[in-house]
Design an enzyme around this catalytic site. Structure first.
Site, PDB file in Angstrom:
ATOM      1  NE  ARG A  11      43.804  -9.809  26.528  1.00 48.77           N
ATOM      2  CZ  ARG A  11      44.426  -9.812  27.680  1.00 48.77           C
ATOM      3  NH1 ARG A  11      44.665  -8.681  28.327  1.00 48.77           N
ATOM      4  NH2 ARG A  11      44.840 -10.939  28.214  1.00 48.77           N
TER       5      ARG A  11
ATOM      6  CB  CYS B 135      24.324   0.614  27.721  1.00 53.83           C
ATOM      7  SG  CYS B 135      24.363   2.259  27.025  1.00 53.83           S
TER       8      CYS B 135
END
Ligand SMILES: *Cc1c(COP(=O)(O)O)cnc(C)c1O
Length: 454
Positions: free
Chosen positions: A349, A380
Site C-alpha cells: 500500500r 530489492c
C-alpha cells in the site's frame, strides 16, 4: 519533520493500558510490556508461527461487521471480499448473516468453499469472463452487477435468470475528506449518467429480458464524509425517476457500494459505520420518496471498514541503519532505516498509494517512542517502504518485533511473491486462542507452478 513540531507526541504511549485506537479493539499491553490481541501475547504468536505474521482479531472483525447491520439487514451488507478474502473470514461473515461481494471466479470459489449461501452473493467486475458468469449462474449467485453493454449481451446469452443491477458512475468521486463532481466520468467502470448512457443500459438490459432490479454505484475508497454518498444517491434517484417514466422500470434495489474509511494513524478520525450508513440510507430513501418513487432496498458493500482494523502485521527487525543527517527532516535528524523481514510483497500500500501507518514494538510497547524511523522491507527496490516516518524507541534493534496495525485489508489480498518471498500466514486470535486460517507459504509452494525443462 521535527519531533516537536509533529502532530505525533514525542512519547506516544502514556499509560500501560493506552493502546492507540488504530489497534484492534481487544488490544492491550501485558505487565511485561507486550502487545496482547484477542487475549494472545503477540510475541508468543510470533514465536510460534514465525514472522512476518498477520494477526487477525476475530472480535474486531465481528464488531465491525455488525456495526453495518441494523439500519439495513445483515444480508444487504455485502462484505467486499477483495479487501481480504479467505475461507475462514467468509465463514465468520456467513454466520453473522452478511452478504458478500465477489469480483472474480477466485473470490467466488473461496466463498463457495466456505459454504457461503449464493443467495447472499453479488458478482461484480468490469470484465467478468463468460466462464466466470457461467460459474456464478451454476452456483446460484443471486445478483450480478452489469458493468458494460458487452456484459449485458453476455448475460442474456448465458441465460442469466437472476437479478441484475446496473453499475452507474454518477460523476461523484470521493477520497477521504474530499469529493469531486465530474460531469463526464472517465472510468473503466460502469455506465455514465451523462448522455443518457446509464438509461440506455437499463433499456438494453430490460430489452434482453434480463431481470433488471436496481442500480449500483461505488464512488471511491477510504472516505470519511457522507456527502459524496448522498450526492450519488440523489443522482441515482434521478435516474430511477427517468427509468420509471420512460421505460416503466421500477428500481427496487439501490446498492451504494463501499468506501467507508478507517483510521490508519492516530490523526485519522474515521466515522462510526452505524451512524454513517443510517444517515446515507435515510437520505437515499428520501431522494426516492421525494420523487414519488417506491423506496428501494438499500445495500452497502464495506470492505476495508470491516477487515482493516482487525489486522496487525508483525515483523522481525533485521537491520537498523543510521544515515547522519541524510535528507529531509530539515537536516535536523539522522535518517534511520529499520528493515523488517517482509515488505511490499505482504503490504504494497505504501508503494502503491503512499499509504500511512503507525507502528510499535510488540515486545516493548511501553518504551517511549522518540526516534523518527523509516520502516523498510527486504525487497530489492528502493520503493520498498512500509512507513516513511514513524516514531520508535530510540534503541530499536535487530530482534525487535515491529507491528503495524490497521493492516487487515488490502494487504494480504494484494500480496505477491515478489523476490520469491513466501507469503506470511494469517493467524486468527480470539479469547486467548490463536489459530492459523491461512498457512505460511513454503518454498515448495513458491515453486509449485514451475515446470522444469525436460
Ligand atoms: C472496492 C470495492 C468495494 C469496497 O471498498 P472499500 O473501500 O474496501 O469499502 C465495494 N464495492 C465495489 C464495487 C468495489 O470495487
Amino acid at each position: 519533520m521535527d519531533a516537536a513540531g509533529s502532530s505525533l507526541p514525542a512519547t506516544s504511549r502514556a499509560s500501560p493500558d493506552a493502546v492507540p485506537d488504530v489497534f484492534p479493539d481487544t488490544a492491550e499491553i501485558s505487565p511485561a510490556g507486550h502487545l496482547i490481541v484477542g487475549g494472545c501475547d503477540v510475541t508468543v504468536v510470533a514465536g510460534d508461527h514465525g514472522t512476518p505474521v498477520i494477526v487477525f482479531d476475530r472480535q474486531t472483525l465481528e464488531r465491525r461487521a455488525r456495526a453495518f447491520c441494523g439500519d439495513v439487514p445483515a444480508a444487504n451488507v455485502l462484505y467486499a471480499g477483495k479487501a481480504f478474502c479467505c475461507v475462514a473470514v467468509c465463514a465468520i461473515l456467513r454466520d453473522l448473516g452478511l452478504g458478500l461481494d465477489v469480483c472474480t471466479g477466485g473470490e467466488l470459489a473461496t466463498a463457495l468453499a466456505a459454504g457461503f449461501p449464493p443467495e447472499r452473493i453479488v458478482f461484480h467486475g468490469n470484465n467478468k469472463s463468460v466462464e466466470e458468469l457461467a460459474m456464478a449462474r451454476d452456483a446460484g449467485v443471486a445478483r450480478v452487477v452489469a458493468d458494460s453493454f458487452d456484459e449485458l449481451r453476455r448475460l442474456a446469452e448465458i441465460g442469466w435468470d437472476r437479478k441484475v443491477l446496473v453499475r452507474v458512475t454518477p460523476g461523484v468521486e470521493a477520497h477521504t475528506h474530499e469529493y469531486v463532481q465530474t460531469g463526464h466520468e472517465d472510468s473503466k467502470f460502469g455506465f455514465t449518467l451523462a448522455d443518457g448512457i446509464a438509461l440506455a443500459a437499463l433499456r438494453a438490459g430490460a430489452g434482453q429480458n434480463l431481470d433488471v432490479v436496481g442500480l449500483h454505484a461505488h464512488i471511491g475508497s477510504q472516505i470519511f464524509e457522507k456527502e459524496g454518498f448522498e450526492l450519488a444517491a440523489a443522482r441515482l434517484a434521478g435516474l430511477a425517476a427517468d427509468a420509471q417514466e420512460s421505460l416503466g422500470l421500477e428500481v427496487r434495489e439501490l446498492d451504494l457500494g463501499g468506501g467507508f474509511g478507517i483510521a490508519y494513524t492516530r490523526d485519522d478520525e474515521a466515522p462510526e459505520p452505524a451512524e454513517l450508513v443510517a444517515s446515507i440510507a435515510a437520505v437515499a430513501r428520501r431522494a426516492f420518496s421525494d420523487r414519488g418513487l417506491p423506496v428501494p432496498t438499500i445495500l452497502f458493500e464495506p470492505g476495508r471498514a470491516i477487515a482493516g482494523p482487525a489486522g496487525v502485521t508483525v515483523y522481525r527487525v533485521g537491520t537498523v541503519k543510521r544515515i547522519p543527517r541524510a535528507r529531509g527532516h530539515a537536516g535536523q535528524h539522522d535518517r534511520v532505516y529499520v528493515s523488517v523481514d517482509g515488505g511490499m510483497s505482504d503490504n504494497p500500500r505504501y508503494a502503491l498509494y503512499r499509504a500511512t501507518y503507525e507502528a510499535a514494538l510488540a515486545n516493548r510497547m511501553e518504551d517511549p517512542a522518540t526516534l523518527w524511523c523509516s520502516v523498510a522491507g527486504k525487497h530489492c527496490e528502493s520503493g520498498d517502504i512500509l512507513i516513511e516516518d514513524v516514531l520508535l524507541p530510540d534503541d530499536v534493534a535487530p530482534g525487535d518485533l515491529l507491528c503495524i496495525p490497521a493492516t487487515g485489508a488490502y494487504t494480504y489480498s494484494m500480496a505477491s511473491n515478489y523476490n520469491r518471498l513466501p507469503r506470511p500466514p494469517v493467524v486468527l486470535v480470539d479469547g486467548g486462542q490463536a489459530r492459523v486460517i491461512v498457512r505460511r507459504e513454503t518454498y515448495e509452494d513458491v515453486l509449485r507452478l514451475d515446470v522444469p525443462l525436460t
